[in-house]
Write a protein that holds these residues in place. Structure first.
Motif, PDB file in Angstrom:
ATOM      1  N   ALA A  66       0.333  -0.461  -6.148  1.00 48.88           N
ATOM      2  CA  ALA A  66       0.952   0.450  -7.106  1.00 48.88           C
ATOM      3  C   ALA A  66       1.663  -0.364  -8.185  1.00 48.88           C
ATOM      4  O   ALA A  66       2.456  -1.246  -7.864  1.00 48.88           O
ATOM      5  N   PRO A  67       1.389  -0.083  -9.464  1.00 52.11           N
ATOM      6  CA  PRO A  67       2.049  -0.856 -10.533  1.00 52.11           C
ATOM      7  C   PRO A  67       3.520  -0.527 -10.682  1.00 52.11           C
ATOM      8  O   PRO A  67       4.260  -1.277 -11.302  1.00 52.11           O
ATOM      9  N   MET A  68       3.968   0.624 -10.102  1.00 51.19           N
ATOM     10  CA  MET A  68       5.362   1.024 -10.165  1.00 51.19           C
ATOM     11  C   MET A  68       5.569   2.158  -9.175  1.00 51.19           C
ATOM     12  O   MET A  68       4.609   2.709  -8.639  1.00 51.19           O
ATOM     13  N   PRO A  69       6.805   2.534  -8.869  1.00 56.51           N
ATOM     14  CA  PRO A  69       7.034   3.639  -7.949  1.00 56.51           C
ATOM     15  C   PRO A  69       6.449   4.940  -8.512  1.00 56.51           C
ATOM     16  O   PRO A  69       6.480   5.170  -9.724  1.00 56.51           O
ATOM     17  N   GLY A  70       5.922   5.787  -7.651  1.00 58.30           N
ATOM     18  CA  GLY A  70       5.364   7.051  -8.120  1.00 58.30           C
ATOM     19  C   GLY A  70       4.834   7.893  -6.986  1.00 58.30           C
ATOM     20  O   GLY A  70       5.096   7.632  -5.802  1.00 58.30           O
ATOM     21  N   LYS A  71       4.054   8.920  -7.352  1.00 58.02           N
ATOM     22  CA  LYS A  71       3.491   9.860  -6.383  1.00 58.02           C
ATOM     23  C   LYS A  71       1.983   9.908  -6.547  1.00 58.02           C
ATOM     24  O   LYS A  71       1.465   9.895  -7.659  1.00 58.02           O
ATOM     25  N   ILE A  72       1.259   9.971  -5.435  1.00 56.74           N
ATOM     26  CA  ILE A  72      -0.189  10.097  -5.467  1.00 56.74           C
ATOM     27  C   ILE A  72      -0.528  11.555  -5.787  1.00 56.74           C
ATOM     28  O   ILE A  72      -0.116  12.464  -5.067  1.00 56.74           O
ATOM     29  N   VAL A  73      -1.281  11.782  -6.861  1.00 62.45           N
ATOM     30  CA  VAL A  73      -1.641  13.160  -7.241  1.00 62.45           C
ATOM     31  C   VAL A  73      -3.118  13.455  -7.022  1.00 62.45           C
ATOM     32  O   VAL A  73      -3.521  14.619  -6.999  1.00 62.45           O
ATOM     33  N   ALA A  74      -3.940  12.424  -6.850  1.00 62.76           N
ATOM     34  CA  ALA A  74      -5.365  12.657  -6.578  1.00 62.76           C
ATOM     35  C   ALA A  74      -5.964  11.422  -5.921  1.00 62.76           C
ATOM     36  O   ALA A  74      -5.701  10.293  -6.350  1.00 62.76           O
ATOM     37  N   VAL A  75      -6.754  11.624  -4.870  1.00 58.86           N
ATOM     38  CA  VAL A  75      -7.522  10.557  -4.233  1.00 58.86           C
ATOM     39  C   VAL A  75      -8.988  10.874  -4.497  1.00 58.86           C
ATOM     40  O   VAL A  75      -9.486  11.935  -4.104  1.00 58.86           O
ATOM     41  N   LEU A  76      -9.676   9.979  -5.191  1.00 64.38           N
ATOM     42  CA  LEU A  76     -11.008  10.267  -5.707  1.00 64.38           C
ATOM     43  C   LEU A  76     -12.127   9.630  -4.905  1.00 64.38           C
ATOM     44  O   LEU A  76     -13.302   9.824  -5.232  1.00 64.38           O
ATOM     45  N   VAL A  77     -11.781   8.858  -3.862  1.00 66.08           N
ATOM     46  CA  VAL A  77     -12.792   8.194  -3.038  1.00 66.08           C
ATOM     47  C   VAL A  77     -12.466   8.383  -1.566  1.00 66.08           C
ATOM     48  O   VAL A  77     -11.362   8.800  -1.199  1.00 66.08           O
ATOM     49  N   LYS A  78     -13.452   8.072  -0.724  1.00 63.28           N
ATOM     50  CA  LYS A  78     -13.271   8.163   0.723  1.00 63.28           C
ATOM     51  C   LYS A  78     -13.495   6.800   1.363  1.00 63.28           C
ATOM     52  O   LYS A  78     -14.126   5.914   0.787  1.00 63.28           O
ATOM     53  N   GLN A  79     -12.962   6.656   2.559  1.00 62.10           N
ATOM     54  CA  GLN A  79     -13.174   5.427   3.318  1.00 62.10           C
ATOM     55  C   GLN A  79     -14.666   5.217   3.527  1.00 62.10           C
ATOM     56  O   GLN A  79     -15.405   6.148   3.851  1.00 62.10           O
ATOM     57  N   GLY A  80     -15.120   3.986   3.293  1.00 61.94           N
ATOM     58  CA  GLY A  80     -16.522   3.666   3.470  1.00 61.94           C
ATOM     59  C   GLY A  80     -17.375   3.908   2.242  1.00 61.94           C
ATOM     60  O   GLY A  80     -18.578   3.641   2.248  1.00 61.94           O
ATOM     61  N   GLU A  81     -16.763   4.379   1.146  1.00 57.06           N
ATOM     62  CA  GLU A  81     -17.533   4.690  -0.057  1.00 57.06           C
ATOM     63  C   GLU A  81     -17.782   3.436  -0.884  1.00 57.06           C
ATOM     64  O   GLU A  81     -16.895   2.605  -1.070  1.00 57.06           O
ATOM     65  N   GLN A  82     -19.031   3.295  -1.358  1.00 58.49           N
ATOM     66  CA  GLN A  82     -19.390   2.192  -2.242  1.00 58.49           C
ATOM     67  C   GLN A  82     -19.139   2.611  -3.682  1.00 58.49           C
ATOM     68  O   GLN A  82     -19.506   3.717  -4.097  1.00 58.49           O
ATOM     69  N   VAL A  83     -18.457   1.783  -4.458  1.00 60.03           N
ATOM     70  CA  VAL A  83     -18.108   2.144  -5.830  1.00 60.03           C
ATOM     71  C   VAL A  83     -18.497   1.025  -6.790  1.00 60.03           C
ATOM     72  O   VAL A  83     -18.675  -0.127  -6.397  1.00 60.03           O
ATOM     73  N   LYS A  84     -18.611   1.399  -8.071  1.00 65.35           N
ATOM     74  CA  LYS A  84     -18.915   0.443  -9.128  1.00 65.35           C
ATOM     75  C   LYS A  84     -17.626  -0.009  -9.815  1.00 65.35           C
ATOM     76  O   LYS A  84     -16.603   0.679  -9.776  1.00 65.35           O
ATOM     77  N   LYS A  85     -17.672  -1.156 -10.465  1.00 67.21           N
ATOM     78  CA  LYS A  85     -16.520  -1.659 -11.195  1.00 67.21           C
ATOM     79  C   LYS A  85     -16.052  -0.640 -12.221  1.00 67.21           C
ATOM     80  O   LYS A  85     -16.850  -0.070 -12.954  1.00 67.21           O
ATOM     81  N   GLY A  86     -14.720  -0.404 -12.266  1.00 60.27           N
ATOM     82  CA  GLY A  86     -14.154   0.535 -13.215  1.00 60.27           C
ATOM     83  C   GLY A  86     -14.114   1.964 -12.740  1.00 60.27           C
ATOM     84  O   GLY A  86     -13.532   2.833 -13.405  1.00 60.27           O
TER      85      GLY A  86
END
Length: 668
Positions: free
Chosen positions: A602-622
């Protein structure tokens, strides 16, 4: 006139209101949260009352508590400042119901202008020009996308109840619409408690010009000229100026009269701002009305010589406007730069921390007169030693300059920014310097995309630090060691003067500049040091030191600056620039290895408002992985490379601390 008012705000605007009240002989009551117990606005008001914990919703947004304090302290009126409850119609009505004067417009006017869509309908009736768009009640995502498709891209999504650039998204193509809409609605509900949006045609290269209006309870309304607020990032203003460059008398009159028509259409009273989006050809469209005093009101004060807070207090107490339209004149040119705790090089990410060193240019506070050819004014609610916390807006100060013309105002602002020193957190001062000195701004080639259009000039690649800057840091370090040695009883082998029996002491100082090693070899000689940097030798001698200010001779020239050590960092201010040098003792840090691996933090204190991936998911850069909300802004955490999400460590709604690991990520 009132004898006592309560200021329902904090920071620089609370201090600003208190200054005018004090000059008028009006006593003030401050309210504060637990986080602000030692704040400047608490100190300067006549009374101060604690109203709740640090979170704004439990303190500064507690309308019931604030009214209770006003009644208990004998205040006759409440000044809301800007932000918080300043545009809350329910609060304005609650004040009236409690027998208190709300120093602002009536609740009906706030209600009318509080909804951007309803305001557009009112402006259409009042014959104020509007941007093409959809401002209706239907909020179905498919329907809104159809409207956007019909308007033609790019379009702008705006929170209907929004302001301050929050709840706004530019959508370039239909495929991106629903994701932008969801993000816009999330930010809108979090910031304003209302996720309704409107869709408008996004104008290319528009200018943002706003008109200051003032109305009294006797039916009179005037405009106090314009402000150009085109220089923005993320729809938030960075620089403001008055008057607007290139504004003709005819266009000023047309925009001013349109703004007055807008104010009269809602039965407005007090200070307000009608904001227009203007094309380069001079045409303009109503955007919104802010039913409060604006952050940038000082530039209007500087060109008119008027105290707008005093006007607010007089109008709220029932007095007529102090001047008629034909009595208002403008003089000279004013600029305002917002000094923020943020890191422009990291997407303007807000910064938190303590102002361990704060030095400002010589300036007056809340000055509106022109006693000299140039005036420098600083409106601020913080002092050295104060903290910028994650709970509130990260503004440190507003730096305002006035001069007889724009060219002289630019020079005065550049000089003032060069003298502004901050250590303890990131600030946007260096960025503002580049902005003020950029060709586009200097030539008044203004539009809301100026920053994006001039990325290369405003965000140049870092350059290697010079020998002179390294020498200032080294001289400060060596002198501190020498003074430490003189103040303590030590054995000869611990002497920091560098004496050796048969040869001169040679020593490596390991400085790091923006991740690059900048080694400096020091050879102790009688009465001076010999420095070796980039294969060149230079003789260095300390000429003068006064606290953190230092002057040295380096080879054949004199170099001066301010050097502030903060832990393992040396902050060097010299020739109008700020350099941050890391310092590492080679022995103390031997063997240490940087090993972040697959941590995404986390770049600073805050709250998670959305999780866009799941455990085990393959993703592309960016690829977006999750979205945080911090300091009322959303920040998207993206994949640093192609890889695998091994574990998601937080869920939506979780609070996270700065540097907390958010995901375990394995790069391909």
């Amino acid at each position: 006139m009132f004898t006592k008012i309560l200021i329902a705000n904090r920071g620089e605007i609370a201090c600003r209101v208190a200054a005018s009240a004090r000059r008028m002989g009006i006593k003030t009551v401050a309210v504060y949260s637990e986080a602000d117990a030692g704040a400047k606005h608490v100190e300067i008001c006549d009374e101060a009352v604690l109203i709740g914990p640090a979170a704004a919703r439990e303190s500064y947004l507690r309308a019931d508590k604030i009214i209770e304090v006003a009644l208990a302290t004998g205040a006759q009126a409440i000044h809301p400042g800007y932000g918080f409850l300043s545009e809350n119609a329910q609060f304005a009505q609650a004040c009236a119901d409690a027998g208190l004067v709300f120093i602002g417009p009536p609740a009906s006017a706030i209600q009318a202008m509080g909804s951007k869509s309803a305001a557009k309908e009112l402006m259409e009736t009042a014959h104020v020009p509007l941007v093409p768009g959809y401002h209706g009640e239907l909020q179905d995502a498919d329907f809104l996308q159809q409207q956007a498709d019909q308007i033609a891209y790019p379009v702008l999504l705006k929170a209907s109840a929004g302001g301050g650039g929050k709840g706004m998204r530019i959508v370039e193509q239909s495929a991106d619409f629903k994701a932008a809409l969801a993000s816009c609605k999330r930010e809108a509900i979090n910031s304003f408690g209302d996720d309704k949006v409107l869709v408008e045609k996004y104008l290319t290269r528009p200018r943002h010009i706003e008109i200051q209006v003032f109305a009294d309870t006797h039916g009179d309304c005037v405009y106090l000229f314009e402000r150009d607020c085109s220089v923005q990032r993320r729809h938030q203003k960075v620089l403001e100026e008055a008057p607007a460059p290139g504004m003709t008398a005819e266009r000023r009159k047309a925009m001013g009269e349109a703004a007055v028509a807008a104010a009269k259409a809602v039965g407005y009273v007090g200070a307000g701002t009608v904001e227009f989006i203007a094309n380069q050809d001079g045409s303009f469209y109503f955007m919104e009305m802010n039913t409060r005093l604006q952050v940038e009101h000082p530039v209007t004060e500087m060109i008119t010589g008027l105290d707008l807070v005093e006007w607010q207090l007089r109008v709220a107490s029932g007095e007529p406007l102090p001047l008629r339209q034909d009595q208002l004149t403008l003089r000279g040119h004013a600029l305002e730069a917002r000094i923020y705790a943020e890191n422009p090089d990291k997407g303007f990410l807000p910064s938190i921390g303590t102002l361990r060193h704060l030095r400002t240019p010589a300036a007056c506070e809340f000055e509106i007169t022109h006693a000299s050819d140039t005036v420098v004014r600083i409106d601020s609610g913080v002092r050295q030693g104060d903290a910028i916390s994650p709970f509130y807006d990260p503004m440190i100060a507003k730096l305002i300059v006035w001069a007889p013309d724009r060219q002289q105002a630019l020079a005065a602002m550049a000089k003032a920014l060069a003298q502004y020193q901050i250590v303890g957190l990131h600030s946007n001062i260096s960025f503002l310097q580049r902005l003020i000195e950029s060709q586009a701004f200097a030539e008044a080639d203004l539009d809301t995309g100026l920053i994006e259009r001039n990325q290369d000039a405003l965000f140049p690649p870092p350059q290697p630090v010079s020998t002179a800057i390294l020498a200032l840091a080294a001289a400060s370090l060596l002198q501190a060691e020498r003074q430490l040695n003189h103040s303590a009883i030590s054995d000869p082998w611990g002497d920091h003067n560098g004496w050796r029996l048969n040869s001169n002491l040679q020593r490596q100082l390991a400085f790091v500049d923006d991740g690059r090693a900048s080694p400096l070899e020091v050879i102790y000689e009688s009465g001076h040091w010999l420095l070796r940097h980039a294969e060149k030798f230079s003789q260095m001698r300390l000429l003068r030191q006064d606290g953190s200010d230092i002057e040295i001779s380096l080879a054949d020239r004199t170099v001066s600056g301010t050097v502030v050590r903060d832990g393992e960092q040396f902050h060097v201010f010299s020739e109008g620039s700020h350099f941050t040098l890391g310092y590492a003792d080679p022995l103390a840090h031997a063997g240490e290895v940087e090993a972040e691996g697959g941590r995404l933090t986390a770049p600073m204190p805050g709250k998670i408002v959305a999780v866009l991936v799941k455990q085990g998911e393959q993703v592309k850069k960016g690829a977006p992985l999750l979205i945080m909300e911090a300091m009322k802004m959303e920040h998207t955490i993206t994949a640093p490379s192609d890889g695998l999400v091994e574990e998601v460590l937080y869920a939506v709604g979780d609070q996270v601390t700065e540097a907390a690991q958010l995901l375990a990520f394995k790069a391909d």
